[in-house]
Design a protein around this motif. Sequence first.
Motif, PDB file in Angstrom:
ATOM      1  N   VAL A  14       0.770  -1.364  -0.248  1.00  0.00           N
ATOM      2  CA  VAL A  14       0.401  -0.292   0.537  1.00  0.00           C
ATOM      3  C   VAL A  14       1.312   1.288   0.591  1.00  0.00           C
ATOM      4  N   VAL A  15       1.920   1.806   0.705  1.00  0.00           N
ATOM      5  CA  VAL A  15       2.882   2.769   1.040  1.00  0.00           C
ATOM      6  C   VAL A  15       4.068   2.490  -0.123  1.00  0.00           C
ATOM      7  N   LEU A  16       4.659   1.164  -0.095  1.00  0.00           N
ATOM      8  CA  LEU A  16       6.202   0.998  -0.394  1.00  0.00           C
ATOM      9  C   LEU A  16       6.419   1.575  -2.086  1.00  0.00           C
ATOM     10  N   LEU A  17       5.349   0.440  -2.608  1.00  0.00           N
ATOM     11  CA  LEU A  17       4.845  -0.220  -3.770  1.00  0.00           C
ATOM     12  C   LEU A  17       4.741   1.199  -4.661  1.00  0.00           C
ATOM     13  N   PRO A  18       3.592   2.123  -4.414  1.00  0.00           N
ATOM     14  CA  PRO A  18       3.766   3.307  -5.439  1.00  0.00           C
ATOM     15  C   PRO A  18       5.132   4.407  -4.993  1.00  0.00           C
ATOM     16  N   LEU A  19       5.034   3.939  -4.291  1.00  0.00           N
ATOM     17  CA  LEU A  19       6.411   5.497  -4.380  1.00  0.00           C
ATOM     18  C   LEU A  19       7.734   5.127  -4.544  1.00  0.00           C
ATOM     19  N   VAL A  20       7.984   3.524  -4.795  1.00  0.00           N
ATOM     20  CA  VAL A  20       9.978   3.200  -4.986  1.00  0.00           C
ATOM     21  C   VAL A  20       9.357   2.992  -6.862  1.00  0.00           C
ATOM     22  N   LEU A  21       7.577   3.336  -6.960  1.00  0.00           N
ATOM     23  CA  LEU A  21       7.734   3.007  -8.839  1.00  0.00           C
ATOM     24  C   LEU A  21       8.021   4.373  -9.144  1.00  0.00           C
ATOM     25  N   CYS A  22       7.970   5.723  -8.355  1.00  0.00           N
ATOM     26  CA  CYS A  22       8.599   6.811  -9.158  1.00  0.00           C
ATOM     27  C   CYS A  22       9.804   6.601  -9.702  1.00  0.00           C
ATOM     28  N   LEU A  45       5.774   5.899  15.846  1.00  0.00           N
ATOM     29  CA  LEU A  45       4.159   5.458  14.592  1.00  0.00           C
ATOM     30  C   LEU A  45       4.840   6.464  13.854  1.00  0.00           C
ATOM     31  N   SER A  46       5.278   8.128  14.151  1.00  0.00           N
ATOM     32  CA  SER A  46       5.693   9.105  13.106  1.00  0.00           C
ATOM     33  C   SER A  46       7.041   8.800  12.777  1.00  0.00           C
ATOM     34  N   TYR A  47       8.394   8.282  13.563  1.00  0.00           N
ATOM     35  CA  TYR A  47       9.286   7.206  13.004  1.00  0.00           C
ATOM     36  C   TYR A  47       8.528   5.946  12.106  1.00  0.00           C
ATOM     37  N   ALA A  48       8.674   5.548  12.217  1.00  0.00           N
ATOM     38  CA  ALA A  48       7.848   4.118  11.205  1.00  0.00           C
ATOM     39  C   ALA A  48       7.565   5.007   9.779  1.00  0.00           C
ATOM     40  N   LEU A  49       6.627   6.138  10.011  1.00  0.00           N
ATOM     41  CA  LEU A  49       6.337   6.468   9.026  1.00  0.00           C
ATOM     42  C   LEU A  49       7.225   6.925   8.184  1.00  0.00           C
ATOM     43  N   HIS A  50       8.508   7.677   9.113  1.00  0.00           N
ATOM     44  CA  HIS A  50       9.579   8.714   8.203  1.00  0.00           C
ATOM     45  C   HIS A  50      10.567   7.252   7.436  1.00  0.00           C
ATOM     46  N   LEU A  51      10.370   6.078   8.119  1.00  0.00           N
ATOM     47  CA  LEU A  51      11.436   5.101   7.633  1.00  0.00           C
ATOM     48  C   LEU A  51      10.987   5.665   6.211  1.00  0.00           C
ATOM     49  N   MET A  52       9.779   4.805   6.560  1.00  0.00           N
ATOM     50  CA  MET A  52       8.544   4.672   4.970  1.00  0.00           C
ATOM     51  C   MET A  52       9.131   5.359   3.719  1.00  0.00           C
ATOM     52  N   LEU A  53       9.175   6.866   4.117  1.00  0.00           N
ATOM     53  CA  LEU A  53       9.360   8.214   3.168  1.00  0.00           C
ATOM     54  C   LEU A  53      10.307   7.715   2.692  1.00  0.00           C
ATOM     55  N   VAL A  54      11.450   7.555   3.710  1.00  0.00           N
ATOM     56  CA  VAL A  54      12.884   7.485   3.483  1.00  0.00           C
ATOM     57  C   VAL A  54      13.461   6.349   2.844  1.00  0.00           C
ATOM     58  N   PHE A  55      11.734   5.168   2.410  1.00  0.00           N
ATOM     59  CA  PHE A  55      12.844   3.645   2.064  1.00  0.00           C
ATOM     60  C   PHE A  55      12.885   3.787   0.109  1.00  0.00           C
ATOM     61  N   SER A 104       8.513  14.011   5.235  1.00  0.00           N
ATOM     62  CA  SER A 104       9.410  12.219   6.399  1.00  0.00           C
ATOM     63  C   SER A 104      10.428  13.266   6.636  1.00  0.00           C
ATOM     64  N   PHE A 105      10.579  14.241   6.369  1.00  0.00           N
ATOM     65  CA  PHE A 105      11.302  15.298   6.861  1.00  0.00           C
ATOM     66  C   PHE A 105      10.491  15.426   8.668  1.00  0.00           C
ATOM     67  N   LEU A 106       9.229  16.516   8.186  1.00  0.00           N
ATOM     68  CA  LEU A 106       8.822  16.759   9.203  1.00  0.00           C
ATOM     69  C   LEU A 106       8.557  16.123  10.053  1.00  0.00           C
ATOM     70  N   LEU A 107       8.299  14.946  10.137  1.00  0.00           N
ATOM     71  CA  LEU A 107       8.010  13.247  10.653  1.00  0.00           C
ATOM     72  C   LEU A 107       9.307  13.777  11.198  1.00  0.00           C
ATOM     73  N   ALA A 108      10.088  13.505  11.410  1.00  0.00           N
ATOM     74  CA  ALA A 108      11.762  13.385  12.009  1.00  0.00           C
ATOM     75  C   ALA A 108      12.141  14.389  12.614  1.00  0.00           C
ATOM     76  N   VAL A 109      11.385  15.768  12.470  1.00  0.00           N
ATOM     77  CA  VAL A 109      11.165  16.590  13.254  1.00  0.00           C
ATOM     78  C   VAL A 109      10.576  16.581  14.652  1.00  0.00           C
ATOM     79  N   LEU A 110       9.101  16.706  14.055  1.00  0.00           N
ATOM     80  CA  LEU A 110       8.114  16.164  14.825  1.00  0.00           C
ATOM     81  C   LEU A 110       8.450  14.672  16.296  1.00  0.00           C
TER      82      LEU A 110
END
Length: 433
Positions: free
Chosen positions: A159-167, A308-318, A180-186
């Motif tokens: 649901v999350v990673l596949l659409p992003l890696v297809l860019c 959760l914010s950290y996990a979502l951050h990693l999803m967007l760094v992936f 992702s950066f804002l989540l790291a700041v959070l």
Amino acid sequence: MSPQLKTHLLPKQEPSSEKHGSTSGVVFNVSTSIIGAGIMSMPAAFKVLGVIPALLIIAIIACLSTISAGFLMKSTLAGESTTYAGVMKESFGKTGSVAVQIATMVATFGCMVIFSIIIGDVLSGNENGGSEHFGVLQEWFGSQWWNTRIFALLSIYGVVLLPLVLCRRVERLAFSSAVSFLLAVLFVVISSVLAISALMSGETKNPRLFPELSNGGSFWNLFTASPVIVTAFTFHFNVHPIGFELKDPLQVIPATKISVILCAAIYFTTGLFGYLLFGDATMSDILVNFDKSSGSSIGSLLNDIVRLSYALHLMLVFPLMNFSLRANLDELLFPMKPSLGKDTKRFIGLTLALLICCFLSAIAVPDIWYFFQFLGSTTTVSIAFIFPAAIVLRNVHGVSTSREKIVAAIMLILAVATSIIAISTNLYSLTAN
């Protein structure tokens, strides 16, 4: 202190109507490349090093990372290549390009596996050394078939990673990188609020300003913390794809400086406040400490938000890690093929193959600790410091100044010496255990 770039070294470029990346997008993409899983190990590094040495090492490595990124771009623009592997090939032939490709692939794939393991731990918990830690989904809904580790990770991948890696263009990830950066700041803000609140109520631990050197082994163990910080500042495999999407690739250098300064501030704040909160009980994965509720509903909610914010951050760094891994693998396996972005079948095939391998590795590997120990003292230190310094000293294009060669020599000696000591200490610790 980054290397000076002269305009006469730049290749002449024909005007193009192609859309180019923005400087703000570069700052977010570079920042997201820097802030990955390394942020969670900063408090543990502070515990090992002490506050003052940790601050100094963060500042030194941040400065050297900016310098080495400048070395890479200067040497690249002086030649014909537009990739890290290409500039290594110009300096050291096929051996050089293969070396940087393998190092980058090992480092990025290792980071992607680490991200996946952490995401699985946050959502579905883990069991380590007989101690069971429940994930957020288990705490909220109890143990169900659909929140097991395999199913939770499979859902995130689909649901999350596949659409992003297809860019196909890294610039399209600028928005997700900004989030992702804002989540790291959070993550940093909440950790800071918790630490300041504990400080005002007298509940914080007394941090050590300097390390305890009670025996000879403790001194050598200090070198095991440096690779963690090196890994945290390794972004060089994304400098070329990010820089060459700009109209002027030189603009990646000032953007990189801004990113490194921001990330250094985030690392120091996270390390200091995390260490203040948990003291000598600080784990190598700071999220394990947040697993324990403070006993109040507000504290429990903040703990869940942090995880959760950290996990979502990693999803967007992936996807940024995947972008570099896929490009290097394609360049290694298909050097004579056209651009990957123009070959849909090859692009999708490589993307799905890498995603499946990463998923299976994250399920099979139970712990991230050894990844951090050896990645930081082998592949990431090579990518960030050893290879760029070697390019400057080789100087095949005759553009390196005497000052740059001196800096490169110092960088190379420090990187190699620290890596040897860290690897030796880690091997000794494994043997002793």
